[in-house]
Motif scaffolding. Sequence first.
Motif, PDB file in Angstrom:
ATOM      1  N   ASN A   1       1.113  -1.076   0.116  1.00 24.53           N
ATOM      2  CA  ASN A   1       0.073   0.055  -0.075  1.00 24.53           C
ATOM      3  C   ASN A   1       0.860   1.134  -0.007  1.00 24.53           C
ATOM      4  O   ASN A   1       1.954   1.147   0.615  1.00 24.53           O
ATOM      5  CB  ASN A   1      -0.835  -0.016   1.023  1.00 24.53           C
ATOM      6  N   ARG A   2       0.530   2.142  -0.822  1.00 20.73           N
ATOM      7  CA  ARG A   2       1.341   3.495  -0.792  1.00 20.73           C
ATOM      8  C   ARG A   2       0.559   4.676  -0.687  1.00 20.73           C
ATOM      9  O   ARG A   2      -0.537   4.814  -1.249  1.00 20.73           O
ATOM     10  CB  ARG A   2       1.940   3.475  -2.330  1.00 20.73           C
ATOM     11  N   GLN A   3       0.923   5.728   0.398  1.00 22.50           N
ATOM     12  CA  GLN A   3       0.163   6.853   0.577  1.00 22.50           C
ATOM     13  C   GLN A   3       0.861   7.893   0.687  1.00 22.50           C
ATOM     14  O   GLN A   3       2.301   7.735   1.157  1.00 22.50           O
ATOM     15  CB  GLN A   3      -1.030   6.477   1.731  1.00 22.50           C
ATOM     16  N   HIS A   4       0.445   9.142   0.373  1.00 18.85           N
ATOM     17  CA  HIS A   4       1.292  10.480   0.535  1.00 18.85           C
ATOM     18  C   HIS A   4       0.771  11.080   1.902  1.00 18.85           C
ATOM     19  O   HIS A   4      -0.602  11.357   1.999  1.00 18.85           O
ATOM     20  CB  HIS A   4       1.741  11.373  -0.518  1.00 18.85           C
TER      21      HIS A   4
ATOM     22  N   ASN B   1      -6.883  -5.114   7.085  1.00 15.28           N
ATOM     23  CA  ASN B   1      -8.192  -4.126   7.060  1.00 15.28           C
ATOM     24  C   ASN B   1      -8.014  -3.200   8.179  1.00 15.28           C
ATOM     25  O   ASN B   1      -8.390  -1.893   7.945  1.00 15.28           O
ATOM     26  CB  ASN B   1      -9.395  -4.805   7.415  1.00 15.28           C
TER      27      ASN B   1
ATOM     28  N   PRO C   1      -3.853   3.075   4.097  1.00 19.91           N
ATOM     29  CA  PRO C   1      -4.566   4.149   4.089  1.00 19.91           C
ATOM     30  C   PRO C   1      -6.058   4.059   4.213  1.00 19.91           C
ATOM     31  O   PRO C   1      -6.652   5.136   4.459  1.00 19.91           O
ATOM     32  CB  PRO C   1      -4.217   4.526   2.699  1.00 19.91           C
TER      33      PRO C   1
ATOM     34  N   GLU D   1      -4.338  11.050   9.135  1.00 18.83           N
ATOM     35  CA  GLU D   1      -5.250  12.157   9.290  1.00 18.83           C
ATOM     36  C   GLU D   1      -4.832  13.211  10.497  1.00 18.83           C
ATOM     37  O   GLU D   1      -4.715  14.374  10.166  1.00 18.83           O
ATOM     38  CB  GLU D   1      -6.751  11.781   9.611  1.00 18.83           C
TER      39      GLU D   1
ATOM     40  N   THR E   1      -6.277  -3.273  -0.122  1.00 19.10           N
ATOM     41  CA  THR E   1      -6.402  -1.826   0.574  1.00 19.10           C
ATOM     42  C   THR E   1      -7.367  -1.975   1.579  1.00 19.10           C
ATOM     43  O   THR E   1      -7.590  -1.448   2.628  1.00 19.10           O
ATOM     44  CB  THR E   1      -6.532  -0.815  -0.224  1.00 19.10           C
ATOM     45  N   ILE E   2      -8.939  -2.467   0.743  1.00 20.42           N
ATOM     46  CA  ILE E   2      -9.788  -2.948   1.816  1.00 20.42           C
ATOM     47  C   ILE E   2     -10.462  -4.169   1.404  1.00 20.42           C
ATOM     48  O   ILE E   2     -10.499  -4.613   0.146  1.00 20.42           O
ATOM     49  CB  ILE E   2     -11.075  -2.000   1.733  1.00 20.42           C
TER      50      ILE E   2
ATOM     51  N   TYR F   1     -11.408  11.201  10.778  1.00 18.23           N
ATOM     52  CA  TYR F   1     -10.807  11.689   9.555  1.00 18.23           C
ATOM     53  C   TYR F   1     -11.310  13.183   9.236  1.00 18.23           C
ATOM     54  O   TYR F   1     -12.734  13.332   9.783  1.00 18.23           O
ATOM     55  CB  TYR F   1     -11.034  10.757   8.356  1.00 18.23           C
TER      56      TYR F   1
ATOM     57  N   ARG G   1     -15.374  15.207   4.379  1.00 23.36           N
ATOM     58  CA  ARG G   1     -14.833  15.308   2.834  1.00 23.36           C
ATOM     59  C   ARG G   1     -16.086  14.486   2.067  1.00 23.36           C
ATOM     60  O   ARG G   1     -17.065  14.122   2.773  1.00 23.36           O
ATOM     61  CB  ARG G   1     -13.751  14.296   2.525  1.00 23.36           C
TER      62      ARG G   1
ATOM     63  N   MET H   1      -0.307   6.666  -5.458  1.00 22.00           N
ATOM     64  CA  MET H   1       0.053   7.235  -4.312  1.00 22.00           C
ATOM     65  C   MET H   1      -1.165   7.854  -3.739  1.00 22.00           C
ATOM     66  O   MET H   1      -1.987   8.723  -4.463  1.00 22.00           O
ATOM     67  CB  MET H   1       1.041   8.268  -4.389  1.00 22.00           C
ATOM     68  N   ILE H   2      -1.923   7.079  -2.679  1.00 19.68           N
ATOM     69  CA  ILE H   2      -3.415   7.470  -2.258  1.00 19.68           C
ATOM     70  C   ILE H   2      -2.871   8.945  -1.498  1.00 19.68           C
ATOM     71  O   ILE H   2      -2.047   8.975  -0.592  1.00 19.68           O
ATOM     72  CB  ILE H   2      -3.712   6.393  -1.074  1.00 19.68           C
TER      73      ILE H   2
ATOM     74  N   ASN I   1      -3.303  10.726   1.193  1.00 20.63           N
ATOM     75  CA  ASN I   1      -3.355  10.443   2.616  1.00 20.63           C
ATOM     76  C   ASN I   1      -4.208   9.202   2.891  1.00 20.63           C
ATOM     77  O   ASN I   1      -4.020   8.156   3.211  1.00 20.63           O
ATOM     78  CB  ASN I   1      -3.964  11.922   3.473  1.00 20.63           C
ATOM     79  N   SER I   2      -5.629   9.453   2.804  1.00 20.26           N
ATOM     80  CA  SER I   2      -6.504   8.284   3.167  1.00 20.26           C
ATOM     81  C   SER I   2      -7.646   7.985   2.251  1.00 20.26           C
ATOM     82  O   SER I   2      -7.915   8.916   1.365  1.00 20.26           O
ATOM     83  CB  SER I   2      -7.182   8.706   4.320  1.00 20.26           C
ATOM     84  N   LEU I   3      -7.904   6.521   2.329  1.00 22.03           N
ATOM     85  CA  LEU I   3      -9.217   6.246   1.530  1.00 22.03           C
ATOM     86  C   LEU I   3     -10.272   5.974   2.610  1.00 22.03           C
ATOM     87  O   LEU I   3     -10.014   4.810   3.597  1.00 22.03           O
ATOM     88  CB  LEU I   3      -8.794   4.827   0.857  1.00 22.03           C
ATOM     89  N   ILE I   4     -11.399   6.704   2.887  1.00 15.42           N
ATOM     90  CA  ILE I   4     -12.431   6.669   3.763  1.00 15.42           C
ATOM     91  C   ILE I   4     -13.549   5.783   3.531  1.00 15.42           C
ATOM     92  O   ILE I   4     -14.137   5.015   4.162  1.00 15.42           O
ATOM     93  CB  ILE I   4     -12.632   7.938   4.515  1.00 15.42           C
TER      94      ILE I   4
END
Lengths: 413, 168
Positions: free
Chosen positions: A196-199, A348, A352, A362, B66-67, B88, B91, B159-160, B162-165
């Motif tokens: 998984n990759r996140q900025h 899970n 991200p 966050e 990722t989920i 979070y 959004r 590149m996500i 920050n978050s995937l909500i």
Amino acid sequence: MDGAMPVSESPRPWPQAASRVPYWIYSDPDIYSSEMEKIFYGPHWCYVGLECEIPEVGNYKTTSVGERAVIMVRADDGEVYVVENRCAHRGAQFCRDKFGQAKEFACPYHQWVYALDGELMGVPFRRGVKRKGGMPKEFDPKANGLKRLRVEIVNGVVWATFSEETPDFRSYLGERMWAHYTRVYDGRPLKVLGYNRQHIPANWKLMMENIKDSYHPGLLHVFFSTFGLFRADQESATEVDETGRHGILISRKGEKEANDVSTSIRSFDADLELADPRIIDYHHEWPTPQTVGMITIFPSVILQQQTNSLSTRQILPKGPGGFDFIWTHWGYKDDDEAMTQRRLRQANLFGPAGLVSADDGEIIEFSQQAFEAYQNRETMIEMGGHDVECTDYMITETAIRGMYAYYRQVMGF
Amino acid sequence: MSKTIDDHDSMADINPNRSQIEDLYTDYNIALDDLNLEAWPQFFTQTCLYRITTRENWEGKFPLSTIICESREMLEDRVAATRKSMMYAPRSYRRYHSGLKIISSSAGVTKTRLNFFVAQTLVDKPSEVAFCGVAYDTIVEEESTLRFKERICVMDTEMIPNSLIYPI
């Protein structure tokens, strides 16, 4: 003025108390540049990858150490090398694939060719054409290969450093952290489950702090506290190495229960029930009773063991205001299908979209926004006092104090 | 006049047509765009598989998601956690789809592929393309309603942000 200016590493003075951290270290571009030189390119081991990512000769992976792009590659002699992804000629970052298989590396700009171990093998028209042009006679290909980093492979993990002064990895960790490291990285072969990759738009140090902060998990992470995965009343410990730079949060999971501690947590949610509890189906698999061991190895990586979920979380700084966070989830090569499924399901909680980890990305973004607006304020890291020590409780910020004690020494504050 | 049922007719009855499939996707996106998260699990069959993964994992044959939700209950748990336990910044997501391809449709089981595109808007921020990719879905009829038996969203997004909500 006689010209003998006092040598000062920074014109900005650190606050009086060791348990205070000034906001400006999270946004000042000069401090960030200095961190890259003194920390990421200095005498520290940085995480590069897992050895199992490049099992065969010619397999390579591209990544970075700090902001510098590198290639981790298994060369013709079967050994793992880490070389800069930067052509010696004009500096092009020539290797573009995340993973690949090669016999040699060639820069597409002028076709300079390197062996897998970084040695310069070919320079087209080095002698010119018809004796005209070409490189000067004294040009030495041997001295113009890809820059090699020092490498140590320790129970399946590949570490690299730019510095000749970095001690061997075990000494770098110290015996206390070595014992924690080898509890999970015990020499058994590993296999990658995925990435998984996140900025995260926050300073890189905030992620280190987050995983050294044993005070927050039971509060910020309602999911943890509600299901007893990490709560203040559980058996726990916070440990640091002799220098203070590395740390571990240790915990032993409990059950979902309403008691004095859980009911005093505003975020504890007695009504939250899992309809399908398989995502927290824990299977004890290591000899010690702990169920959580979150290791921070300064400066580049977090080694996660959270119940049965295992990952490396690599920090790649991208300027003072953000970093890329690369998660490599893994299991043991000899895991049975049920254990692999368990690790994948528990994932899970992390990454991200993690039911727990999304909170962290966050919240540190929220911190960064304030730091940039109020340069001269300070954060408090006084939970558990002012010292750096190992504790058998969670309500402490000792591991963050440890990191800053070391940081000030390296940075000259 | 009694109708003669032949194989052709019965197949035509149980396999949804393109416009029914389009309607399913439209309703799915509306429910999620409107943050009607509680309706989301109902778009899936009782035993189902929902995954969001990346092209890197998909093409590299890495099983990590990722989920991942392996039952309607797990979808419900994610909704409950998203509502009650996760922290979070506020959004909105707006979902767009294109390029619907019905790969196969027989014996009541329809397989599709469809591009997705999610614009994210955070408070005081311009909208951004947060996620895009392709979904591989298996759609069946259950209780007279078309539902996803399987939905696998493969993100191009390297590149996500920050978050995937919320779900895609």
